[in-house]
Write a protein that holds these residues in place. Sequence first.
Motif, PDB file in Angstrom:
ATOM      1  N   ARG A  83       0.826  -1.216   0.000  1.00 27.30           N
ATOM      2  CA  ARG A  83       0.000   0.000   0.000  1.00 27.30           C
ATOM      3  C   ARG A  83       0.859   1.264   0.000  1.00 27.30           C
ATOM      4  O   ARG A  83       0.491   2.283  -0.586  1.00 27.30           O
ATOM      5  CB  ARG A  83      -0.921  -0.009   1.231  1.00 27.30           C
ATOM      6  N   HIS A  84       2.006   1.196   0.642  1.00 22.60           N
ATOM      7  CA  HIS A  84       2.870   2.368   0.770  1.00 22.60           C
ATOM      8  C   HIS A  84       4.062   2.337  -0.185  1.00 22.60           C
ATOM      9  O   HIS A  84       4.938   3.206  -0.100  1.00 22.60           O
ATOM     10  CB  HIS A  84       3.395   2.464   2.206  1.00 22.60           C
ATOM     11  N   ALA A  85       4.090   1.373  -1.097  1.00 23.29           N
ATOM     12  CA  ALA A  85       5.288   1.170  -1.913  1.00 23.29           C
ATOM     13  C   ALA A  85       5.683   2.408  -2.713  1.00 23.29           C
ATOM     14  O   ALA A  85       6.879   2.698  -2.871  1.00 23.29           O
ATOM     15  CB  ALA A  85       5.078  -0.019  -2.853  1.00 23.29           C
ATOM     16  N   LYS A  86       4.695   3.143  -3.222  1.00 21.95           N
ATOM     17  CA  LYS A  86       5.015   4.290  -4.066  1.00 21.95           C
ATOM     18  C   LYS A  86       5.579   5.464  -3.279  1.00 21.95           C
ATOM     19  O   LYS A  86       6.149   6.393  -3.876  1.00 21.95           O
ATOM     20  CB  LYS A  86       3.770   4.722  -4.838  1.00 21.95           C
ATOM     21  N   SER A 122      11.979   1.640  -9.089  1.00 16.97           N
ATOM     22  CA  SER A 122      11.562   1.894 -10.466  1.00 16.97           C
ATOM     23  C   SER A 122      12.271   3.088 -11.098  1.00 16.97           C
ATOM     24  O   SER A 122      12.463   3.127 -12.314  1.00 16.97           O
ATOM     25  CB  SER A 122      10.043   2.094 -10.537  1.00 16.97           C
ATOM     26  N   GLY A 123      12.686   4.039 -10.289  1.00 14.16           N
ATOM     27  CA  GLY A 123      13.393   5.198 -10.818  1.00 14.16           C
ATOM     28  C   GLY A 123      14.875   4.979 -11.015  1.00 14.16           C
ATOM     29  O   GLY A 123      15.517   5.713 -11.783  1.00 14.16           O
ATOM     30  N   ARG A 149       6.002  -6.340 -12.578  1.00 16.26           N
ATOM     31  CA  ARG A 149       4.876  -5.441 -12.861  1.00 16.26           C
ATOM     32  C   ARG A 149       5.263  -4.308 -13.822  1.00 16.26           C
ATOM     33  O   ARG A 149       4.459  -3.432 -14.088  1.00 16.26           O
ATOM     34  CB  ARG A 149       4.348  -4.829 -11.564  1.00 16.26           C
ATOM     35  N   TYR A 150       6.466  -4.332 -14.354  1.00 16.56           N
ATOM     36  CA  TYR A 150       6.941  -3.199 -15.156  1.00 16.56           C
ATOM     37  C   TYR A 150       6.366  -3.189 -16.572  1.00 16.56           C
ATOM     38  O   TYR A 150       6.298  -2.153 -17.215  1.00 16.56           O
ATOM     39  CB  TYR A 150       8.461  -3.221 -15.236  1.00 16.56           C
ATOM     40  N   ARG A 151       6.066  -4.336 -17.118  1.00 18.48           N
ATOM     41  CA  ARG A 151       5.524  -4.450 -18.478  1.00 18.48           C
ATOM     42  C   ARG A 151       6.421  -3.726 -19.484  1.00 18.48           C
ATOM     43  O   ARG A 151       7.588  -4.039 -19.615  1.00 18.48           O
ATOM     44  CB  ARG A 151       4.081  -3.956 -18.517  1.00 18.48           C
ATOM     45  N   ASP A 155      13.359  -3.159 -18.099  1.00 18.34           N
ATOM     46  CA  ASP A 155      14.717  -3.074 -18.633  1.00 18.34           C
ATOM     47  C   ASP A 155      15.092  -4.491 -19.059  1.00 18.34           C
ATOM     48  O   ASP A 155      15.580  -5.282 -18.258  1.00 18.34           O
ATOM     49  CB  ASP A 155      15.666  -2.544 -17.563  1.00 18.34           C
ATOM     50  N   ALA A 156      14.853  -4.809 -20.314  1.00 21.31           N
ATOM     51  CA  ALA A 156      15.051  -6.173 -20.796  1.00 21.31           C
ATOM     52  C   ALA A 156      16.512  -6.591 -20.699  1.00 21.31           C
ATOM     53  O   ALA A 156      16.808  -7.752 -20.365  1.00 21.31           O
ATOM     54  CB  ALA A 156      14.560  -6.297 -22.234  1.00 21.31           C
TER      55      ALA A 156
END
Length: 224
Positions: A83-86, A122-123, A149-151, A155-156
């Motif tokens: 819930r607080h991940a972002k 993610s950043g 969850r990055y879809r 970063d392949a």
Amino acid sequence: MTQARLIDDLAAVYREHAAPGQAAAMRAYMRDQFEFLGLPSPLRRQLARPFLTAPGDPLEVAQACWELPEREFQYFACDLLTRHAKTLTPAALPTLRTLITTKSWWDTVDALAANVVGPVVSGDQTPMDAWAADDDLWVARTAILHQLRYRAATDAERLFAYCTRWRHEQDFFIRKGIGWALREYAKTDPAAVRRYVADHPDLSGLSQREALKNIGRDGEQPSA
């Protein structure tokens, strides 16, 4: 509500609904590694809902939950951190690593990898390079899975590099994790995953099957 009060109130609610018969089955499913109260997931999440919005440091609450014996409290911690991940920053990574390497099993590790660590980095994914080289296999699995969850933002190159690094590992959870990560990325770029698998015939059979499960090899039908 103080952290101690939150944990005490949550524990009281959870234990009020404990089901010893179900707890035994859940404990057996997890190979008798953890104690359980016997709360099925829908009920557990329903009971937890008021506590997920309570004020407090989610990392401190999660650490306190990790100290309790029953697994449902670690599940609550994972839901709270999700819930607080972002709003968590990379400063949370040492604490998250401690949770990943304590009472470790796929259930909590995978939840933290995809739903918490992934958003946190993610950043800037460079911290995962060190995790991918870690001697702890659960930390390495987290690195492999953190982009689930990055879809299209995956970063392949980094994903494939981690899979290549661990492709000879015998551990089931690493092999399964490689396949799962590749299968998830195949939803975005199936051709790239097919090429990667074709170029790495030394991937374990498990990893290959999982990676190609929904897309098959060139000219093949996906497996059922």
